[in-house]
Design a protein around this motif. Structure first.
Motif, PDB file in Angstrom:
ATOM      1  N   ALA A   1       1.111   5.052   9.472  1.00 58.96           N
ATOM      2  CA  ALA A   1       0.427   4.704   8.214  1.00 58.96           C
ATOM      3  C   ALA A   1      -0.446   3.727   7.362  1.00 58.96           C
ATOM      4  N   LEU A   2       1.055   2.987   7.314  1.00 53.83           N
ATOM      5  CA  LEU A   2       0.342   1.631   6.187  1.00 53.83           C
ATOM      6  C   LEU A   2      -0.592   1.127   6.791  1.00 53.83           C
ATOM      7  N   PHE A   3      -0.926   0.650   7.946  1.00 54.99           N
ATOM      8  CA  PHE A   3      -1.449   0.120   8.861  1.00 54.99           C
ATOM      9  C   PHE A   3      -2.725   1.096   8.969  1.00 54.99           C
ATOM     10  N   GLN A   4      -3.191   1.793   9.164  1.00 55.84           N
ATOM     11  CA  GLN A   4      -4.664   2.616   9.049  1.00 55.84           C
ATOM     12  C   GLN A   4      -4.808   2.848   8.297  1.00 55.84           C
ATOM     13  N   ALA A   5      -4.617   2.390   6.921  1.00 58.35           N
ATOM     14  CA  ALA A   5      -4.801   2.494   5.428  1.00 58.35           C
ATOM     15  C   ALA A   5      -5.429   0.972   5.268  1.00 58.35           C
TER      16      ALA A   5
ATOM     17  N   LEU B   1       4.927  -4.476   8.978  1.00 54.71           N
ATOM     18  CA  LEU B   1       6.284  -5.488   8.580  1.00 54.71           C
ATOM     19  C   LEU B   1       5.888  -7.419   7.840  1.00 54.71           C
ATOM     20  N   THR B   2       3.900  -7.366   8.148  1.00 57.16           N
ATOM     21  CA  THR B   2       4.334  -8.349   7.154  1.00 57.16           C
ATOM     22  C   THR B   2       3.519  -8.875   6.197  1.00 57.16           C
ATOM     23  N   LEU B   3       2.653  -7.784   5.503  1.00 62.77           N
ATOM     24  CA  LEU B   3       2.818  -6.555   4.062  1.00 62.77           C
ATOM     25  C   LEU B   3       4.085  -6.744   3.563  1.00 62.77           C
ATOM     26  N   LEU B   4       4.610  -5.514   4.245  1.00 60.69           N
ATOM     27  CA  LEU B   4       5.917  -5.856   3.571  1.00 60.69           C
ATOM     28  C   LEU B   4       6.971  -6.871   2.678  1.00 60.69           C
ATOM     29  N   GLN B   5       6.358  -8.485   3.291  1.00 61.48           N
ATOM     30  CA  GLN B   5       7.252  -9.416   3.576  1.00 61.48           C
ATOM     31  C   GLN B   5       5.798 -10.571   2.595  1.00 61.48           C
TER      32      GLN B   5
ATOM     33  N   GLN C   1       0.052  -5.753  -7.465  1.00 56.77           N
ATOM     34  CA  GLN C   1       0.820  -4.895  -8.331  1.00 56.77           C
ATOM     35  C   GLN C   1      -0.408  -3.762  -6.647  1.00 56.77           C
ATOM     36  N   MET C   2      -1.272  -3.815  -6.604  1.00 55.45           N
ATOM     37  CA  MET C   2      -2.780  -3.036  -5.531  1.00 55.45           C
ATOM     38  C   MET C   2      -1.704  -2.441  -4.777  1.00 55.45           C
ATOM     39  N   GLU C   3      -1.069  -3.883  -3.726  1.00 52.64           N
ATOM     40  CA  GLU C   3      -0.307  -3.607  -2.877  1.00 52.64           C
ATOM     41  C   GLU C   3       0.540  -2.804  -2.312  1.00 52.64           C
ATOM     42  N   MET C   4       1.401  -3.577  -3.431  1.00 53.88           N
ATOM     43  CA  MET C   4       2.262  -2.677  -3.764  1.00 53.88           C
ATOM     44  C   MET C   4       2.303  -1.244  -3.716  1.00 53.88           C
ATOM     45  N   ALA C   5       1.936  -1.161  -5.125  1.00 54.04           N
ATOM     46  CA  ALA C   5       1.665   0.813  -5.487  1.00 54.04           C
ATOM     47  C   ALA C   5       1.578   1.320  -3.175  1.00 54.04           C
ATOM     48  N   GLU C   6       0.060   0.289  -3.004  1.00 54.57           N
ATOM     49  CA  GLU C   6       0.194   0.898  -1.536  1.00 54.57           C
ATOM     50  C   GLU C   6       1.324   1.085  -0.832  1.00 54.57           C
ATOM     51  N   LEU C   7       2.168   0.202  -0.437  1.00 55.16           N
ATOM     52  CA  LEU C   7       2.854   0.536   0.593  1.00 55.16           C
ATOM     53  C   LEU C   7       3.412   1.522  -0.070  1.00 55.16           C
ATOM     54  N   PHE C   8       4.392   1.246  -1.217  1.00 58.67           N
ATOM     55  CA  PHE C   8       4.817   2.102  -1.756  1.00 58.67           C
ATOM     56  C   PHE C   8       4.621   3.837  -1.296  1.00 58.67           C
TER      57      PHE C   8
ATOM     58  N   ASP D   1      11.503  10.724   0.976  1.00 56.19           N
ATOM     59  CA  ASP D   1      12.283  11.775   0.001  1.00 56.19           C
ATOM     60  C   ASP D   1      11.406  12.014  -1.402  1.00 56.19           C
ATOM     61  N   THR D   2      10.501  12.232  -1.118  1.00 54.76           N
ATOM     62  CA  THR D   2       9.106  12.105  -2.502  1.00 54.76           C
ATOM     63  C   THR D   2       7.535  12.572  -1.592  1.00 54.76           C
ATOM     64  N   ALA D   3       7.218  13.404  -2.847  1.00 47.67           N
ATOM     65  CA  ALA D   3       5.549  12.765  -2.430  1.00 47.67           C
ATOM     66  C   ALA D   3       4.828  12.983  -3.588  1.00 47.67           C
ATOM     67  N   TYR D   4       5.087  12.164  -4.580  1.00 50.33           N
ATOM     68  CA  TYR D   4       4.243  11.050  -5.057  1.00 50.33           C
ATOM     69  C   TYR D   4       3.169  10.842  -5.033  1.00 50.33           C
ATOM     70  N   THR D   5       1.684  10.228  -5.459  1.00 48.22           N
ATOM     71  CA  THR D   5       0.734   9.976  -4.977  1.00 48.22           C
ATOM     72  C   THR D   5       0.816   8.701  -5.726  1.00 48.22           C
ATOM     73  N   ARG D   6      -0.726   8.350  -4.916  1.00 48.20           N
ATOM     74  CA  ARG D   6      -0.187   6.987  -5.380  1.00 48.20           C
ATOM     75  C   ARG D   6      -1.001   6.196  -6.728  1.00 48.20           C
ATOM     76  N   GLU D   7      -1.442   6.715  -7.908  1.00 49.74           N
ATOM     77  CA  GLU D   7      -1.221   6.696  -9.377  1.00 49.74           C
ATOM     78  C   GLU D   7      -0.059   7.002 -10.033  1.00 49.74           C
ATOM     79  N   GLU D   8       0.762   7.795  -9.051  1.00 51.18           N
ATOM     80  CA  GLU D   8       1.846   8.133 -10.038  1.00 51.18           C
ATOM     81  C   GLU D   8       2.845   6.725  -9.730  1.00 51.18           C
ATOM     82  N   ILE D   9       2.949   5.909  -8.702  1.00 55.62           N
ATOM     83  CA  ILE D   9       3.434   5.825  -8.385  1.00 55.62           C
ATOM     84  C   ILE D   9       2.846   3.855  -8.936  1.00 55.62           C
ATOM     85  N   TYR D  10       1.340   3.542  -9.251  1.00 55.28           N
ATOM     86  CA  TYR D  10       1.294   2.536 -10.103  1.00 55.28           C
ATOM     87  C   TYR D  10       1.605   2.432 -11.421  1.00 55.28           C
TER      88      TYR D  10
END
Length: 115
Positions: free
Chosen positions: A30-34, A40-44, A49-56, A62-71
């Motif tokens: 899903a991360l690759f599709q988005a 794995l390269t993106l993880l490293q 801040q935006m890349e991290m929010a998307e990654l997370f 065990d959670t269903a936070y939105t991108r906005e909540e994570i950011y």
């Protein structure tokens, strides 16, 4: 015989907010599709801040936070994001997620050869 689960789970806590991330195949896809980037390269290599929010967002477990909540909860404050404590916690979380050892000393060893 069932396969054992070898996936690492990274936990990131910051100022009362907490999220678990895990490098499951479906989440990595899903991360690759988005993003169109190798997960794995993106993880490293993710640094913004935006890349991290998307990654997370894609790797949360065990959670269903939105991108906005994570950011907003973890990455929005630049002074926090740039702090050494934040970056060390983030590095540990990501290392735990992908199953790598966190390098304790970030500076390269001094050159001890005589010139």
């Amino acid at each position: 015989m069932a396969m054992k689960n070898l996936l690492g789970t990274g936990v990131f806590n910051w100022k009362g907010n907490s999220i678990k991330i895990r490098s499951e195949l479906g989440a990595l896809d899903a991360l690759f599709q988005a993003t169109g980037k190798d997960p794995l390269t993106l993880l490293q290599t993710a640094t913004s801040q935006m890349e991290m929010a998307e990654l997370f967002f894609h790797l949360q477990y065990d959670t269903a936070y939105t991108r906005e909540e994570i950011y907003a909860g973890l990455f929005a404050r630049l002074d926090d994001f740039l702090s050494e404590e934040f970056q060390m916690k983030l590095a540990k979380c990501l290392a735990d997620c992908i199953g790598t050892e966190l390098v304790e000393k970030l500076e390269p060893a001094e050159d001890t050869q005589k010139k």
